[in-house]
Design an enzyme around this catalytic site. Structure first.
Site, PDB file in Angstrom:
ATOM      1  N   GLU A 122       0.826  -1.216   0.000  1.00 35.57           N
ATOM      2  CA  GLU A 122       0.000   0.000   0.000  1.00 35.57           C
ATOM      3  C   GLU A 122       0.857   1.262   0.000  1.00 35.57           C
ATOM      4  O   GLU A 122       0.509   2.255  -0.662  1.00 35.57           O
ATOM      5  CB  GLU A 122      -0.947  -0.022   1.201  1.00 35.57           C
ATOM      6  CG  GLU A 122      -2.080  -1.015   1.023  1.00 35.57           C
ATOM      7  CD  GLU A 122      -2.960  -1.167   2.253  1.00 35.57           C
ATOM      8  OE1 GLU A 122      -4.185  -1.320   2.086  1.00 35.57           O
ATOM      9  OE2 GLU A 122      -2.423  -1.148   3.379  1.00 35.57           O
ATOM     10  N   GLU A 156      -3.258 -10.482   3.165  1.00 40.45           N
ATOM     11  CA  GLU A 156      -4.249 -10.380   4.242  1.00 40.45           C
ATOM     12  C   GLU A 156      -5.326 -11.451   4.164  1.00 40.45           C
ATOM     13  O   GLU A 156      -5.808 -11.952   5.183  1.00 40.45           O
ATOM     14  CB  GLU A 156      -4.911  -8.991   4.212  1.00 40.45           C
ATOM     15  CG  GLU A 156      -4.018  -7.848   4.662  1.00 40.45           C
ATOM     16  CD  GLU A 156      -3.237  -7.232   3.529  1.00 40.45           C
ATOM     17  OE1 GLU A 156      -2.747  -6.101   3.699  1.00 40.45           O
ATOM     18  OE2 GLU A 156      -3.102  -7.879   2.462  1.00 40.45           O
TER      19      GLU A 156
END
Length: 254
Positions: A108, A128
């Site tokens: 990110e 994730e």
């Protein structure tokens, strides 16, 4: 962190934890970016990681588990919203130099930067989903906007790793270079940008980024407004004068 000319080099420095993002690191990154944003001597920044194994392995999960053990869902959402890294608000050019794995929050961070260099050995993953989670700091939104919805779905819903070469083909990164040349190449491009008129650089970046969220007509109107504003600056007078006088311009940043 260090400075080369007008380029700030910001290094994620927790090599013993694969540069996992702790709350202290997030706070330090926000403060550092804000200081460089306000510093007229800094024209651009490069963000990289310490060592050759990891740019960042993402959120420090041990710390995250401790912080959120008894936190209500609504408060967790507010907490995460308040802890943005600050890259999105950095209005000068910022280039990522991905020196190793970029996982989860590390991925990110890369997507937040304007341009991405990757070492040949670098890789990217949103893992994730394998832990019953999902990207929560812009990963689903920025990746899909960067490479398209279908490709983003495939990468995020499998949690698989993407090599540097595949990341280049997909458009996740702009350059893949040998590890030994990574930082120098990123700094060189940042320096080229930092050498231009400061107000013009920031205005052009704003036009591109903000315009991407507008219709074409509204984006063109934004561009025209910002271009008209630049005609009122001292640098807009200096640029043509320097060209006519066959010399390098001396930018004032105003």
């Amino acid at each position: 962190m260090s400075v080369q000319g007008r380029v700030a080099i910001i290094t994620l420095n927790r090599p013993q934890a694969m540069n996992a993002i702790s709350m202290q690191m997030r706070a330090d990154l926000r403060e550092t970016l804000e200081a460089f944003r306000r510093d007229p001597e800094i024209g651009a920044a490069v963000l990289t990681g310490s060592g050759e194994k990891a740019f960042s392995s993402g959120m420090d999960l041990r710390e995250f588990a401790q912080i959120n053990a008894d936190m209500p869902v609504a408060e967790m959402k507010r907490f995460r919203w308040a802890q943005a890294e600050g890259i999105a608000a950095f209005d000068k050019p910022i280039i990522a130099a991905i020196n190793g794995v970029a996982i989860g929050g590390g991925f990110e961070l890369a997507l937040l930067c304007d341009l991405v260099f990757a070492a040949e050995s670098a890789s990217f993953a949103f893992a994730e989903i394998k832990r019953g989670l999902m990207p929560g700091n812009g990963g689903t939104q920025r990746l899909s906007r960067r490479i398209g919805q279908a490709r983003a779905l495939e990468i995020i819903l499998t949690g698989r790793s993407v090599s540097a070469d595949e990341a280049l083909a997909l458009g996740i990164v702009e350059y893949v270079v040998p590890q030994a040349e990574l930082l120098a190449k990123a700094v060189a491009l940042a320096a080229e940008m930092a050498a231009q008129a400061p107000v013009a650089v920031r205005s052009a970046k704003a036009a591109i980024q903000r315009g991407a969220e507008l219709s074409l007509n509204d984006g063109i109107r934004l561009e025209q407004d910002l271009a008209a504003f630049l005609y009122t600056t001292e640098d807009a007078t200096e640029g043509p004068r320097a060209f006519l006088e066959k010399r390098a311009p001396v930018w004032r940043g105003r």
